[in-house]
Design a protein around this motif. Structure first.
Motif, PDB file in Angstrom:
ATOM      1  N   THR A   1       3.873 -24.707 -56.405  1.00 10.33           N
ATOM      2  CA  THR A   1       4.812 -24.906 -55.306  1.00 10.33           C
ATOM      3  C   THR A   1       5.922 -25.871 -55.705  1.00 10.33           C
ATOM      4  OG1 THR A   1       3.073 -24.501 -53.675  1.00 10.33           O
ATOM      5  CG2 THR A   1       5.045 -25.665 -52.915  1.00 10.33           C
ATOM      6  N   GLY A   2       5.565 -26.922 -56.424  1.00 10.89           N
ATOM      7  CA  GLY A   2       6.567 -27.886 -56.876  1.00 10.89           C
ATOM      8  C   GLY A   2       7.605 -27.260 -57.785  1.00 10.89           C
ATOM      9  N   SER A   3       7.163 -26.465 -58.755  1.00  9.81           N
ATOM     10  CA  SER A   3       8.109 -25.821 -59.671  1.00  9.81           C
ATOM     11  C   SER A   3       8.935 -24.757 -58.957  1.00  9.81           C
ATOM     12  CB  SER A   3       7.367 -25.233 -60.867  1.00  9.81           C
ATOM     13  OG  SER A   3       6.396 -24.286 -60.466  1.00  9.81           O
ATOM     14  N   LEU A   4       8.332 -24.057 -57.986  1.00  8.33           N
ATOM     15  CA  LEU A   4       9.069 -23.066 -57.199  1.00  8.33           C
ATOM     16  C   LEU A   4      10.172 -23.742 -56.387  1.00  8.33           C
ATOM     17  CD1 LEU A   4       9.521 -20.264 -55.904  1.00  8.33           C
ATOM     18  CD2 LEU A   4       7.673 -20.803 -54.310  1.00  8.33           C
ATOM     19  N   LEU A   5       9.853 -24.855 -55.735  1.00 11.81           N
ATOM     20  CA  LEU A   5      10.861 -25.588 -54.970  1.00 11.81           C
ATOM     21  C   LEU A   5      11.994 -26.072 -55.869  1.00 11.81           C
ATOM     22  CD1 LEU A   5       8.576 -27.716 -52.608  1.00 11.81           C
ATOM     23  CD2 LEU A   5       9.980 -25.745 -51.980  1.00 11.81           C
ATOM     24  N   ALA A   6      11.662 -26.432 -57.106  1.00 14.19           N
ATOM     25  CA  ALA A   6      12.682 -26.920 -58.037  1.00 14.19           C
ATOM     26  C   ALA A   6      13.701 -25.841 -58.374  1.00 14.19           C
ATOM     27  CB  ALA A   6      12.016 -27.436 -59.307  1.00 14.19           C
ATOM     28  N   VAL A   7      13.235 -24.645 -58.702  1.00 14.77           N
ATOM     29  CA  VAL A   7      14.175 -23.575 -59.067  1.00 14.77           C
ATOM     30  C   VAL A   7      14.973 -23.111 -57.850  1.00 14.77           C
ATOM     31  CG1 VAL A   7      12.603 -21.603 -58.772  1.00 14.77           C
ATOM     32  CG2 VAL A   7      14.403 -21.495 -60.486  1.00 14.77           C
ATOM     33  N   VAL A   8      14.339 -23.111 -56.668  1.00 14.59           N
ATOM     34  CA  VAL A   8      15.063 -22.751 -55.446  1.00 14.59           C
ATOM     35  C   VAL A   8      16.142 -23.788 -55.144  1.00 14.59           C
ATOM     36  CG1 VAL A   8      14.855 -22.515 -52.935  1.00 14.59           C
ATOM     37  CG2 VAL A   8      13.198 -21.406 -54.443  1.00 14.59           C
ATOM     38  N   MET A   9      15.813 -25.059 -55.298  1.00  8.58           N
ATOM     39  CA  MET A   9      16.793 -26.108 -55.033  1.00  8.58           C
ATOM     40  C   MET A   9      17.934 -26.069 -56.049  1.00  8.58           C
ATOM     41  SD  MET A   9      17.784 -28.626 -53.159  1.00  8.58           S
ATOM     42  CE  MET A   9      16.343 -28.945 -52.142  1.00  8.58           C
ATOM     43  N   TYR A  10      17.605 -25.847 -57.314  1.00  6.08           N
ATOM     44  CA  TYR A  10      18.639 -25.864 -58.349  1.00  6.08           C
ATOM     45  C   TYR A  10      19.610 -24.703 -58.176  1.00  6.08           C
ATOM     46  CZ  TYR A  10      20.805 -26.748 -62.853  1.00  6.08           C
ATOM     47  OH  TYR A  10      21.724 -27.053 -63.835  1.00  6.08           O
ATOM     48  N   PHE A  11      19.083 -23.538 -57.847  1.00 12.73           N
ATOM     49  CA  PHE A  11      19.924 -22.344 -57.695  1.00 12.73           C
ATOM     50  C   PHE A  11      20.139 -21.997 -56.220  1.00 12.73           C
ATOM     51  CE2 PHE A  11      18.123 -21.785 -61.964  1.00 12.73           C
ATOM     52  CZ  PHE A  11      19.288 -21.534 -62.684  1.00 12.73           C
ATOM     53  N   ARG A  12      20.150 -22.986 -55.344  1.00 16.49           N
ATOM     54  CA  ARG A  12      20.229 -22.742 -53.910  1.00 16.49           C
ATOM     55  C   ARG A  12      21.513 -21.999 -53.529  1.00 16.49           C
ATOM     56  NH1 ARG A  12      20.994 -27.934 -55.203  1.00 16.49           N
ATOM     57  NH2 ARG A  12      22.816 -29.086 -54.417  1.00 16.49           N
ATOM     58  N   ARG A  13      22.631 -22.342 -54.146  1.00 14.09           N
ATOM     59  CA  ARG A  13      23.884 -21.660 -53.807  1.00 14.09           C
ATOM     60  C   ARG A  13      23.841 -20.204 -54.252  1.00 14.09           C
ATOM     61  NH1 ARG A  13      25.452 -26.730 -55.635  1.00 14.09           N
ATOM     62  NH2 ARG A  13      26.463 -28.057 -54.077  1.00 14.09           N
ATOM     63  N   GLU A  14      23.371 -19.979 -55.492  1.00 17.26           N
ATOM     64  CA  GLU A  14      23.284 -18.609 -55.999  1.00 17.26           C
ATOM     65  C   GLU A  14      22.319 -17.777 -55.179  1.00 17.26           C
ATOM     66  OE1 GLU A  14      23.123 -21.337 -57.717  1.00 17.26           O
ATOM     67  OE2 GLU A  14      24.325 -21.219 -59.559  1.00 17.26           O
ATOM     68  N   LEU A  15      21.178 -18.363 -54.830  1.00 11.61           N
ATOM     69  CA  LEU A  15      20.174 -17.636 -54.059  1.00 11.61           C
ATOM     70  C   LEU A  15      20.675 -17.327 -52.647  1.00 11.61           C
ATOM     71  CD1 LEU A  15      16.985 -19.592 -55.204  1.00 11.61           C
ATOM     72  CD2 LEU A  15      17.482 -17.182 -55.669  1.00 11.61           C
TER      73      LEU A  15
ATOM     74  N   SER B   1      25.599  -2.514 -44.522  1.00 14.12           N
ATOM     75  CA  SER B   1      26.888  -1.858 -44.753  1.00 14.12           C
ATOM     76  C   SER B   1      26.858  -0.817 -45.853  1.00 14.12           C
ATOM     77  CB  SER B   1      27.943  -2.909 -45.102  1.00 14.12           C
ATOM     78  OG  SER B   1      27.659  -3.509 -46.374  1.00 14.12           O
ATOM     79  N   ARG B   2      25.827  -0.876 -46.702  1.00 17.19           N
ATOM     80  CA  ARG B   2      25.706  -0.005 -47.861  1.00 17.19           C
ATOM     81  C   ARG B   2      26.858  -0.175 -48.854  1.00 17.19           C
ATOM     82  NH1 ARG B   2      22.958   5.722 -45.875  1.00 17.19           N
ATOM     83  NH2 ARG B   2      21.260   4.751 -44.689  1.00 17.19           N
ATOM     84  N   LYS B   3      27.437  -1.367 -48.834  1.00 18.50           N
ATOM     85  CA  LYS B   3      28.473  -1.728 -49.805  1.00 18.50           C
ATOM     86  C   LYS B   3      27.940  -2.821 -50.715  1.00 18.50           C
ATOM     87  CE  LYS B   3      32.360  -0.546 -46.789  1.00 18.50           C
ATOM     88  NZ  LYS B   3      33.588  -1.051 -46.101  1.00 18.50           N
ATOM     89  N   GLN B   4      28.202  -2.688 -52.006  1.00 20.29           N
ATOM     90  CA  GLN B   4      27.638  -3.610 -52.990  1.00 20.29           C
ATOM     91  C   GLN B   4      28.724  -4.510 -53.578  1.00 20.29           C
ATOM     92  OE1 GLN B   4      24.398  -3.753 -53.618  1.00 20.29           O
ATOM     93  NE2 GLN B   4      23.759  -1.900 -52.522  1.00 20.29           N
ATOM     94  N   ASN B   5      28.345  -5.750 -53.889  1.00 23.21           N
ATOM     95  CA  ASN B   5      29.173  -6.616 -54.726  1.00 23.21           C
ATOM     96  C   ASN B   5      28.281  -7.171 -55.831  1.00 23.21           C
ATOM     97  OD1 ASN B   5      27.641  -8.707 -53.590  1.00 23.21           O
ATOM     98  ND2 ASN B   5      29.246  -9.294 -52.148  1.00 23.21           N
ATOM     99  N   GLU B   6      28.792  -8.056 -56.675  1.00 22.44           N
ATOM    100  CA  GLU B   6      28.011  -8.489 -57.823  1.00 22.44           C
ATOM    101  C   GLU B   6      26.776  -9.292 -57.424  1.00 22.44           C
ATOM    102  OE1 GLU B   6      30.616 -10.686 -60.360  1.00 22.44           O
ATOM    103  OE2 GLU B   6      30.611 -12.480 -59.104  1.00 22.44           O
ATOM    104  N   GLU B   7      26.856 -10.039 -56.322  1.00 23.53           N
ATOM    105  CA  GLU B   7      25.686 -10.799 -55.879  1.00 23.53           C
ATOM    106  C   GLU B   7      24.591  -9.878 -55.338  1.00 23.53           C
ATOM    107  OE1 GLU B   7      28.734 -11.804 -55.024  1.00 23.53           O
ATOM    108  OE2 GLU B   7      28.909 -13.806 -55.951  1.00 23.53           O
ATOM    109  N   SER B   8      24.966  -8.875 -54.562  1.00 26.73           N
ATOM    110  CA  SER B   8      23.958  -7.967 -54.013  1.00 26.73           C
ATOM    111  C   SER B   8      23.317  -7.134 -55.117  1.00 26.73           C
ATOM    112  CB  SER B   8      24.579  -7.056 -52.947  1.00 26.73           C
ATOM    113  OG  SER B   8      25.547  -6.182 -53.504  1.00 26.73           O
ATOM    114  N   ARG B   9      24.125  -6.707 -56.090  1.00 27.71           N
ATOM    115  CA  ARG B   9      23.558  -5.944 -57.211  1.00 27.71           C
ATOM    116  C   ARG B   9      22.583  -6.805 -58.008  1.00 27.71           C
ATOM    117  NH1 ARG B   9      28.763  -3.378 -57.271  1.00 27.71           N
ATOM    118  NH2 ARG B   9      29.632  -5.088 -58.509  1.00 27.71           N
TER     119      ARG B   9
END
Length: 266
Positions: free
Chosen positions: A49-63, A76-84
């Motif tokens: 859980t600790g390591s999972l929270l770390a990666v979620v916190m570090y990449f919080r904006r990307e996630l 919407s069935r429309k894709q962009n680079e984040e959804s892909r």
């Protein structure tokens, strides 16, 4: 466990979960060197859980961007680079889920020993070195595509064999497919979120059914130490590989494999 054991094991989990050096190889060393007993299911849940929270916190904006874009793409069935990228992460998770459910007991029975861990530590370390040396293209994680994502996902399934290193084999696959070192690492870290979450749920379920006594103070300390060490590990690892590549970690894996071989033959 006493406080020293909690700190050492949580540090090992936090540091080795995201470095390409195999957490399973390191977690057997305290038992071999110091005669420590198995830490138990509850502690496994805590440090995971600790390591999972770390990666979620570090990449919080990307996630957050990926989750928002992914949910929007369903409506919407429309894709962009984040959804892909989100769809590719989901696709890359499927092989590990299938292999985990169908072969978990077989792997635990036949492959969870020091001989296998020593061999995989060395073999996949050399494969990482080769992939790092041969990689010439410069793709980002947004250029992976579904075929490459599936290949990396199949590599992640191989990591269920102890000693392989989940992060190591997925970064190796990414480098083989032409990703930059940083992109291969980021894709690997993002892939760890659904896998770690699923593992935490399954181990928690096993913990509840086992009726095991829980030391909440040890678990709390384990979560904090694992979180801090994993967060710092992700941050500095991305800086190191941009300058030095994977060679330091390959050398370390070979030395670790030699130490494990020493336990086998001595």
């Amino acid at each position: 466990m006493d406080t020293f054991q909690v700190i050492i094991l949580a540090l090992i989990q936090g540091l080795t979960e995201f470095l390409p050096i195999s957490s399973s190889a390191h977690l057997i060393l305290p038992a071999q060197l110091l005669g420590w007993q198995d830490q138990g299911l509850s502690f496994d849940v805590a440090v995971n859980t600790g390591s999972l929270l770390a990666v979620v916190m570090y990449f919080r904006r990307e996630l957050y961007s990926m989750l928002t874009a992914w949910s929007g793409s369903i409506i919407s069935r429309k894709q962009n680079e984040e959804s892909r990228l989100a769809w590719w992460i989901i696709l890359a998770t499927i092989p590990a889920v299938i292999v985990g459910f169908t072969a978990k007991d077989f792997i635990a029975t036949h492959f969870r020993n020091i001989e296998v861990i020593a061999a995989t530590t060395i073999i996949f370390g050399l494969l990482l070195w080769w992939a790092d040396r041969m990689s010439r293209e410069g793709l980002s994680e947004f250029q992976v595509g579904w075929k490459k994502a599936l290949f990396i996902g199949l590599a992640q399934a191989v990591a269920l064999i102890p000693g392989t290193s989940r992060s190591g084999i997925t970064m190796t696959a990414g480098l083989m497919l032409g990703l930059t070192r940083e992109a291969a690492a980021r894709f690997s870290f993002l892939m760890s979120v659904p896998v770690s979450l699923g593992a935490a749920i399954l181990v928690t379920k096993d913990l509840i059914s086992s009726g095991q006594a829980i030391d909440y103070q040890a678990l709390g300390l384990g979560i904090v130490v694992s979180f801090l060490s994993a967060y710092l590990c992700i941050h500095y690892f991305l800086k190191i590989i941009s300058k030095m590549g994977m060679t330091p970690f390959v050398i370390y894996r070979l030395l670790l494999g030699a130490v494990l071989c020493g336990f086998i033959f001595l």
